[in-house]
Design a protein around this motif. Structure first.
Motif, PDB file in Angstrom:
ATOM      1  N   PRO A  40       8.190  -6.557 -23.024  1.00 24.69           N
ATOM      2  CA  PRO A  40       7.684  -7.684 -22.231  1.00 24.69           C
ATOM      3  C   PRO A  40       8.153  -7.579 -20.787  1.00 24.69           C
ATOM      4  CG  PRO A  40       8.534  -8.455 -24.332  1.00 24.69           C
ATOM      5  CD  PRO A  40       8.897  -7.010 -24.234  1.00 24.69           C
ATOM      6  N   LEU A  72      -2.185 -10.360 -22.754  1.00 27.20           N
ATOM      7  CA  LEU A  72      -1.132  -9.409 -23.090  1.00 27.20           C
ATOM      8  C   LEU A  72      -0.672  -8.592 -21.893  1.00 27.20           C
ATOM      9  CD1 LEU A  72      -1.990  -7.822 -26.552  1.00 27.20           C
ATOM     10  CD2 LEU A  72       0.125  -8.951 -25.887  1.00 27.20           C
ATOM     11  N   ALA A  84       2.785  -8.697 -20.318  1.00 28.48           N
ATOM     12  CA  ALA A  84       3.058 -10.123 -20.120  1.00 28.48           C
ATOM     13  C   ALA A  84       4.459 -10.464 -20.606  1.00 28.48           C
ATOM     14  CB  ALA A  84       2.023 -10.958 -20.869  1.00 28.48           C
ATOM     15  N   GLN A  86       7.511 -12.549 -22.473  1.00 31.68           N
ATOM     16  CA  GLN A  86       7.604 -13.001 -23.854  1.00 31.68           C
ATOM     17  C   GLN A  86       7.571 -14.524 -23.955  1.00 31.68           C
ATOM     18  OE1 GLN A  86       6.754 -12.365 -26.737  1.00 31.68           O
ATOM     19  NE2 GLN A  86       8.160 -10.683 -27.189  1.00 31.68           N
ATOM     20  N   MET A  87       7.073 -15.008 -25.082  1.00 30.51           N
ATOM     21  CA  MET A  87       7.053 -16.432 -25.364  1.00 30.51           C
ATOM     22  C   MET A  87       8.481 -16.921 -25.628  1.00 30.51           C
ATOM     23  SD  MET A  87       5.144 -18.267 -28.586  1.00 30.51           S
ATOM     24  CE  MET A  87       3.713 -17.233 -28.357  1.00 30.51           C
ATOM     25  N   LYS A  91       7.915 -22.770 -26.290  1.00 33.03           N
ATOM     26  CA  LYS A  91       6.480 -22.482 -26.372  1.00 33.03           C
ATOM     27  C   LYS A  91       6.071 -22.155 -27.807  1.00 33.03           C
ATOM     28  CE  LYS A  91       2.362 -21.515 -24.696  1.00 33.03           C
ATOM     29  NZ  LYS A  91       2.151 -20.335 -23.805  1.00 33.03           N
ATOM     30  N   HIS A 172      -4.849 -17.434 -28.169  1.00 26.47           N
ATOM     31  CA  HIS A 172      -4.510 -16.047 -28.507  1.00 26.47           C
ATOM     32  C   HIS A 172      -3.230 -16.025 -29.332  1.00 26.47           C
ATOM     33  CE1 HIS A 172      -7.660 -14.619 -25.912  1.00 26.47           C
ATOM     34  NE2 HIS A 172      -7.120 -15.190 -24.866  1.00 26.47           N
ATOM     35  N   THR A 173      -3.175 -16.920 -30.298  1.00 26.49           N
ATOM     36  CA  THR A 173      -1.947 -17.161 -31.065  1.00 26.49           C
ATOM     37  C   THR A 173      -1.326 -15.897 -31.628  1.00 26.49           C
ATOM     38  OG1 THR A 173      -2.775 -19.340 -31.700  1.00 26.49           O
ATOM     39  CG2 THR A 173      -1.018 -18.409 -33.045  1.00 26.49           C
ATOM     40  N   HIS A 176       0.294 -13.058 -29.342  1.00 25.52           N
ATOM     41  CA  HIS A 176       1.622 -13.290 -28.781  1.00 25.52           C
ATOM     42  C   HIS A 176       2.692 -13.403 -29.855  1.00 25.52           C
ATOM     43  CE1 HIS A 176      -0.023 -13.607 -24.806  1.00 25.52           C
ATOM     44  NE2 HIS A 176      -0.929 -14.468 -25.241  1.00 25.52           N
ATOM     45  N   ARG A 179       4.283 -10.076 -31.121  1.00 25.48           N
ATOM     46  CA  ARG A 179       5.160  -9.352 -30.204  1.00 25.48           C
ATOM     47  C   ARG A 179       6.600  -9.816 -30.334  1.00 25.48           C
ATOM     48  NH1 ARG A 179       3.783 -10.504 -24.611  1.00 25.48           N
ATOM     49  NH2 ARG A 179       4.831  -8.585 -24.025  1.00 25.48           N
TER      50      ARG A 179
END
Length: 229
Positions: A40, A72, A84, A86-87, A91, A172-173, A176, A179
């Protein structure tokens, strides 16, 4: 003697089927992002990918554009492409709260409305996930994430509620989520949970479908929360 007329056969104009090079390049980069081989926030060098994959810049740039549309990949002016970020945990929790509100209802409605063609598509996706080869775990993991996303998208579509479908598609569950934590339980446990959802939809049992989806989402939440421990 009369002239013999030889009828000329028409020249074949059949078009060759296009190669799947673009899809292959997309899948290769996608799997690197899913497994965090490209971490990420990490820079993505087009020339590096050219050398790695043995293709020209054109299919690579096309693949990166697709990945950018999914959230992404990020393209920065004068800098180029990077993975991208990272969550974070907050979030993730919000995303699962949203899923818990929408997806059990969608599964129940899909069971009530059960469309045979859509059910066949769900069964095909389920079979694909169960049949993924284990030889290349990185590639298989990325492919599982793609098919899993399609599986859930189909259930949202089957609900007949376009707002639910569009809302979940925009998140886009699965792109993400997968990852966050690269491990086998994210695939083996999910396959068992998918089977219970499918069984309920086949039986047109809305309550069972809602319950199975709710359990799946909660178990998935627990799996991915492990990445923050």
């Amino acid at each position: 003697m009369g002239r013999v007329v030889v009828e000329k056969k028409p020249t074949s104009r059949l078009l060759k089927r296009p190669t799947r090079l673009g899809d292959d390049v997309y899948n290769a980069i996608y799997s690197q992002l899913m497994s965090q081989e490209i971490p990420p926030g990490g820079r993505i060098g087009v020339d590096t990918l050219v050398r790695q994959l043995g293709v020209s810049q054109t299919p690579i740039r096309e693949a990166l554009s697709r990945l950018e549309a999914q959230g992404l990949v990020v393209k920065t002016h004068l800098i180029g492409y990077s993975a991208a970020g990272q969550m974070n945990r907050e979030k993730l929790e919000q995303l699962y709260d949203m899923r818990m509100l929408l997806e059990p209802f969608a599964a129940g409605q899909t069971a009530i409305r059960r469309d045979e063609n859509l059910l066949k598509d769900l069964e095909d996706r389920d079979a694909e996930m169960n049949a993924l080869p284990v030889a290349d775990r990185t590639l298989a993991y990325g492919r599982f994430a793609q098919i899993d996303g399609t599986f859930h998208d189909l259930i949202a579509l089957g609900s007949g509620n376009l707002l639910i479908q569009e809302t979940l598609a925009r998140l886009h569950t699965h792109v993400h989520l997968f990852r966050l934590h690269f491990h086998s339980r994210a695939t083996t446990d999910a396959n068992q949970e998918h089977s219970r959802i499918l069984d309920a939809i086949r039986a047109r049992d809305a309550n069972a479908a809602e319950c199975a989806m709710r359990t799946h989402i909660q178990e998935s939440r627990n799996r991915f929360l492990a990445s923050f421990e």
